[in-house]
Motif scaffolding. Structure first.
Motif, PDB file in Angstrom:
ATOM      1  N   ALA A 140       1.012  -0.737  -0.491  1.00 43.18           N
ATOM      2  CA  ALA A 140       0.341   0.072  -0.031  1.00 43.18           C
ATOM      3  C   ALA A 140       0.869   1.858  -0.085  1.00 43.18           C
ATOM      4  CB  ALA A 140      -1.077  -0.093   0.796  1.00 43.18           C
ATOM      5  N   VAL A 141       2.250   1.414   0.698  1.00 43.43           N
ATOM      6  CA  VAL A 141       2.569   2.692   0.595  1.00 43.43           C
ATOM      7  C   VAL A 141       3.904   2.673  -1.052  1.00 43.43           C
ATOM      8  CG1 VAL A 141       5.504   3.121   1.526  1.00 43.43           C
ATOM      9  CG2 VAL A 141       3.211   2.420   3.219  1.00 43.43           C
ATOM     10  N   ALA A 168      -1.039  -0.494   8.043  1.00 41.04           N
ATOM     11  CA  ALA A 168      -1.280  -1.170   6.441  1.00 41.04           C
ATOM     12  C   ALA A 168      -2.773  -0.420   6.156  1.00 41.04           C
ATOM     13  CB  ALA A 168      -1.157  -3.128   6.392  1.00 41.04           C
ATOM     14  N   ARG A 169      -3.483  -0.253   7.034  1.00 38.21           N
ATOM     15  CA  ARG A 169      -4.703   0.357   6.973  1.00 38.21           C
ATOM     16  C   ARG A 169      -5.181   1.805   6.842  1.00 38.21           C
ATOM     17  NH1 ARG A 169      -9.678  -2.479   8.118  1.00 38.21           N
ATOM     18  NH2 ARG A 169      -9.141  -4.052   9.374  1.00 38.21           N
ATOM     19  N   ALA A 170      -3.628   2.706   7.744  1.00 38.29           N
ATOM     20  CA  ALA A 170      -3.008   3.929   6.970  1.00 38.29           C
ATOM     21  C   ALA A 170      -2.975   4.425   5.977  1.00 38.29           C
ATOM     22  CB  ALA A 170      -2.890   4.414   8.505  1.00 38.29           C
ATOM     23  N   ALA A 171      -2.686   3.244   5.443  1.00 36.39           N
ATOM     24  CA  ALA A 171      -1.580   3.051   3.798  1.00 36.39           C
ATOM     25  C   ALA A 171      -2.551   3.269   2.563  1.00 36.39           C
ATOM     26  CB  ALA A 171      -0.312   2.286   3.892  1.00 36.39           C
ATOM     27  N   GLY A 172      -3.639   2.594   3.294  1.00 41.07           N
ATOM     28  CA  GLY A 172      -4.944   1.980   2.151  1.00 41.07           C
ATOM     29  C   GLY A 172      -5.091   1.195   1.668  1.00 41.07           C
ATOM     30  N   ALA A 173      -4.422   0.007   2.225  1.00 41.79           N
ATOM     31  CA  ALA A 173      -4.603  -1.869   2.445  1.00 41.79           C
ATOM     32  C   ALA A 173      -6.134  -2.350   2.737  1.00 41.79           C
ATOM     33  CB  ALA A 173      -3.600  -2.866   2.895  1.00 41.79           C
ATOM     34  N   TRP A 214       8.500  -4.704  -1.654  1.00 45.29           N
ATOM     35  CA  TRP A 214       9.145  -3.990  -2.848  1.00 45.29           C
ATOM     36  C   TRP A 214      10.026  -4.610  -4.501  1.00 45.29           C
ATOM     37  CZ3 TRP A 214      14.528  -4.795  -5.044  1.00 45.29           C
ATOM     38  CH2 TRP A 214      14.630  -5.402  -4.873  1.00 45.29           C
ATOM     39  N   LYS A 215       9.407  -5.913  -4.445  1.00 45.11           N
ATOM     40  CA  LYS A 215      10.113  -6.292  -5.629  1.00 45.11           C
ATOM     41  C   LYS A 215       8.484  -6.337  -6.074  1.00 45.11           C
ATOM     42  CE  LYS A 215      13.413  -9.336  -3.549  1.00 45.11           C
ATOM     43  NZ  LYS A 215      14.641 -10.991  -3.395  1.00 45.11           N
ATOM     44  N   GLU A 256      15.436   5.828   8.572  1.00 44.57           N
ATOM     45  CA  GLU A 256      14.065   6.883   8.671  1.00 44.57           C
ATOM     46  C   GLU A 256      14.112   7.420   7.378  1.00 44.57           C
ATOM     47  OE1 GLU A 256      15.066   9.359  12.843  1.00 44.57           O
ATOM     48  OE2 GLU A 256      16.060   9.531  11.401  1.00 44.57           O
ATOM     49  N   ALA A 257      15.375   7.737   5.885  1.00 46.48           N
ATOM     50  CA  ALA A 257      15.322   7.790   4.971  1.00 46.48           C
ATOM     51  C   ALA A 257      14.260   6.681   4.319  1.00 46.48           C
ATOM     52  CB  ALA A 257      16.343   7.753   4.582  1.00 46.48           C
ATOM     53  N   LEU A 258      14.662   5.270   4.667  1.00 44.99           N
ATOM     54  CA  LEU A 258      13.930   3.764   4.034  1.00 44.99           C
ATOM     55  C   LEU A 258      12.523   4.049   4.566  1.00 44.99           C
ATOM     56  CD1 LEU A 258      16.618   1.257   4.684  1.00 44.99           C
ATOM     57  CD2 LEU A 258      16.267   2.249   2.453  1.00 44.99           C
ATOM     58  N   ARG A 259      11.784   5.102   5.237  1.00 47.66           N
ATOM     59  CA  ARG A 259      10.726   4.963   4.828  1.00 47.66           C
ATOM     60  C   ARG A 259       9.567   5.230   3.898  1.00 47.66           C
ATOM     61  NH1 ARG A 259      11.132   6.923  11.708  1.00 47.66           N
ATOM     62  NH2 ARG A 259      11.576   5.286  12.397  1.00 47.66           N
TER      63      ARG A 259
END
Ligand SMILES: Cc1cc2nc3c(=O)[nH]c(=O)nc-3n(C[C@H](O)[C@H](O)[C@H](O)COP(=O)(O)OP(=O)(O)OC[C@H]3O[C@@H](n4cnc5c(N)ncnc54)[C@H](O)[C@@H]3O)c2cc1C
Length: 500
Positions: A24-25, A111-116, A305-306, A412-415
């Protein structure tokens, strides 16, 4: 049926929930289909290891989870021998003891906050796949089966995975241990260690503090082996704890009990066409070492990510196959480690137990061996195979280096779910190429206080590529080639003069 760019995930355990959040992210539509109508309140896993905490840190949720539990820096594994995690590299030199439902809650909220979408009371019962997608039959009530179309399906549906069975994949292995009792208890007397385990031949027990006065007790009694359906008798728990820990640690009030058995099994493949297996659906092992949930979460972190790169049309050739190439050997290693730990706990003859005890004490007192054990159990030492001739850092865990400017750390940058190109020095090639050519797909960053290599870090915190090239022109050309391979073609081709 129309093709769909959506990913369906069977199972809302820790594996499925982390994967749903990552997809979702990354802007991929995904739905989790969960057979249970309600969230599980079951405390199975209680140990969250350092590498998993790093994965959660790279998603901005580690500190949130840490607030729910107890950090354990050293723990007793056998009488007299302690595993010391306090020297592990990174922000998390400990194992976090927290109930599995807390981990699931934190992952589900993200997951829900990101839209899943998470659909409960939705059981995957069958699947069929073709070159463009997967048809998944879902039962949502008595007699109500409908078919959903997805680009990919991930079976994160646990040890009795329907997805694995539908693929016709075997799950070879053997029974590891039967009739293990679980209980949440209070104890009379304060244990010296927040996490302690011992085996005394005809019994073993493990006691872990949740930090709120309650303890998880895992106990096994060779003299009383019964089916999982047999209720746990608190008197037997008390008796086993006394035999293992002595009189000082009596078991008091009991709020929850259960009994389980565990097998050691692994699927021979983690991918079949457009269908993947992750977590317990792909590998099951004894709870010794507390590795199952951790391994499932890391499977999901490797796959998410893949799948996103493939669906966004940016994946290098064969990227999806690397999921199995990388994670199947890790699963095999986890089976070996948890199996070895369990067999040591179950050792019966007294002389063998004495040898085991002495060997463990000696091993944990030898710094290189102790470091290796801590690195293995915590997952910090996990690395993936690198192609022949690749830089020595390729496939290794990226350490959480400090970065100049904001954000201040690599994890943090990977977020943002992107690749991060970390340069050892302020390098115009890094800044120009990443911000102009590959904006939105990779972030450029400069490590402070480091004279090391320039590295491209994958969204899951492993190093995709690295170089030690010092000549600016050649370094820039290498960086451009690496970004093109891993992140797709540049949106804008920079001219040589502008960045060299
Ligand atoms: C006593 C015990 C202690 C443990 N301690 C630890 C520990 O300390 N640390 C650790 O890392 N691991 C531990 N484990 C292992 C850990 O609990 C599992 O490895 C972990 O739950 C696996 O997560 P998962 O998401 O892959 O599968 P699960 O958690 O099993 O989730 C699978 C989900 O899929 C759903 N499902 C099943 N079939 C279908 C279907 N057909 N359609 C839709 N949904 C479906 C299920 O309802 C379930 O919600 C322990 C296990 C036990 C038994």
């Amino acid at each position: 049926m129309a093709p769909s760019g959506e990913v369906l995930i069977a199972g809302a355990g820790p594996t499925g929930l982390l994967l749903a959040g990552d997809l979702a992210v990354a802007g991929v539509g995904c739905t989790v289909l969960e057979r249970r109508a309600e969230r599980s309140g079951l405390t199975r896993a209680f140990a969250v290891h350092a590498r998993t905490l790093e994965a959660l840190d790279a998603r901005g949720i580690a500190d949130h989870l840490i607030a729910t539990g107890e950090r354990v820096r050293r723990f007793q594994i056998f009488s007299g021998s302690r595993l010391d995690l306090s020297r592990l590299p990174g922000r998390f030199p400990f194992v976090l003891v927290t109930p599995q439902y807390e981990t699931e809650r934190v992952l589900e909220e993200r997951a829900r906050a990101a839209g899943a979408r998470i659909e409960r009371g939705a059981e995957v019962v069958a699947l069929r796949q073709d070159a463009e997608g997967v048809d998944v039959d879902v039962r949502t009530g008595p007699g109500g089966v409908h078919t959903r179309r997805a680009a990919y399906l991930v079976g994160a549906d646990g040890v009795r995975s329907t997805v694995r069975e539908e693929l016709g994949l075997p799950f070879p292995g053997r029974s590891a241990v039967r009739s293990v009792m679980l209980a949440d208890v209070r104890v009379e007397g304060v244990p010296r260690e927040a996490l302690t385990g011992r085996g005394v031949g005809d019994a073993f027990a493990l006691l872990a503090s949740y930090g709120d006065g309650w303890y998880r007790l895992v106990a096994w009694n060779r003299r009383h082996q019964v089916p999982d359906s047999e209720p746990v008798d608190p008197a037997e728990l008390r008796e086993v704890a006394r035999r293992v820990f002595g009189a000082d640690l009596g078991v008091g009030e009991t709020r929850w009990t259960s009994r389980f058995h565990s097998d050691e099994r692994q699927a021979p493949r983690y991918r079949s066409g457009r269908v993947f297996l992750a977590g317990d659906a792909a590998h099951a092992h004894s709870p010794a070492g507390g590795l199952g949930m951790n391994t499932g979460i890391q499977d999901a972190a490797n796959l998410g990510w893949k799948l996103a790169a493939e669906l966004h049309g940016r994946a290098p050739d064969g990227l999806l196959d690397t999921y199995e190439d990388e994670r199947l050997p890790v699963g095999r290693q986890v089976l070996r480690v948890s199996g070895a730990l369990l067999r040591m706990l179950l050792l019966e003859p007294r002389p063998l137990r004495a040898v085991r005890g002495a060997a463990m004490v000696a091993a944990t007192r030898m710094p290189p061996v102790a470091r290796r054990m801590a690195g293995t159990v915590s997952g910090i030492d996990i690395a993936y195979p690198a192609p022949r001739g690749a830089h020595r850092l390729t496939g290794r865990r990226a350490p959480d280096v400090r970065l100049a400017g904001e954000p201040g750390r690599l994890y943090e940058a990977l977020r943002e779910g992107r690749f991060v190109l970390v340069a050892a020095v302020n390098d115009p090639a890094v800044t120009y190429l990443t911000f102009r050519g590959w904006a939105g797909r990779v972030r450029g960053a400069v490590a402070t206080g480091s004279t090391g290599s320039t590295v491209l870090v994958r969204p899951d915190g492993y190093i995709a590529w690295a170089t030690d090239e010092t000549a600016p022109d050649r370094r820039a050309a290498e960086i451009r080639a690496a970004l093109t391979r891993w992140c797709g073609a540049a949106a804008e081709q920079p001219s040589h003069q502008r960045w060299a």
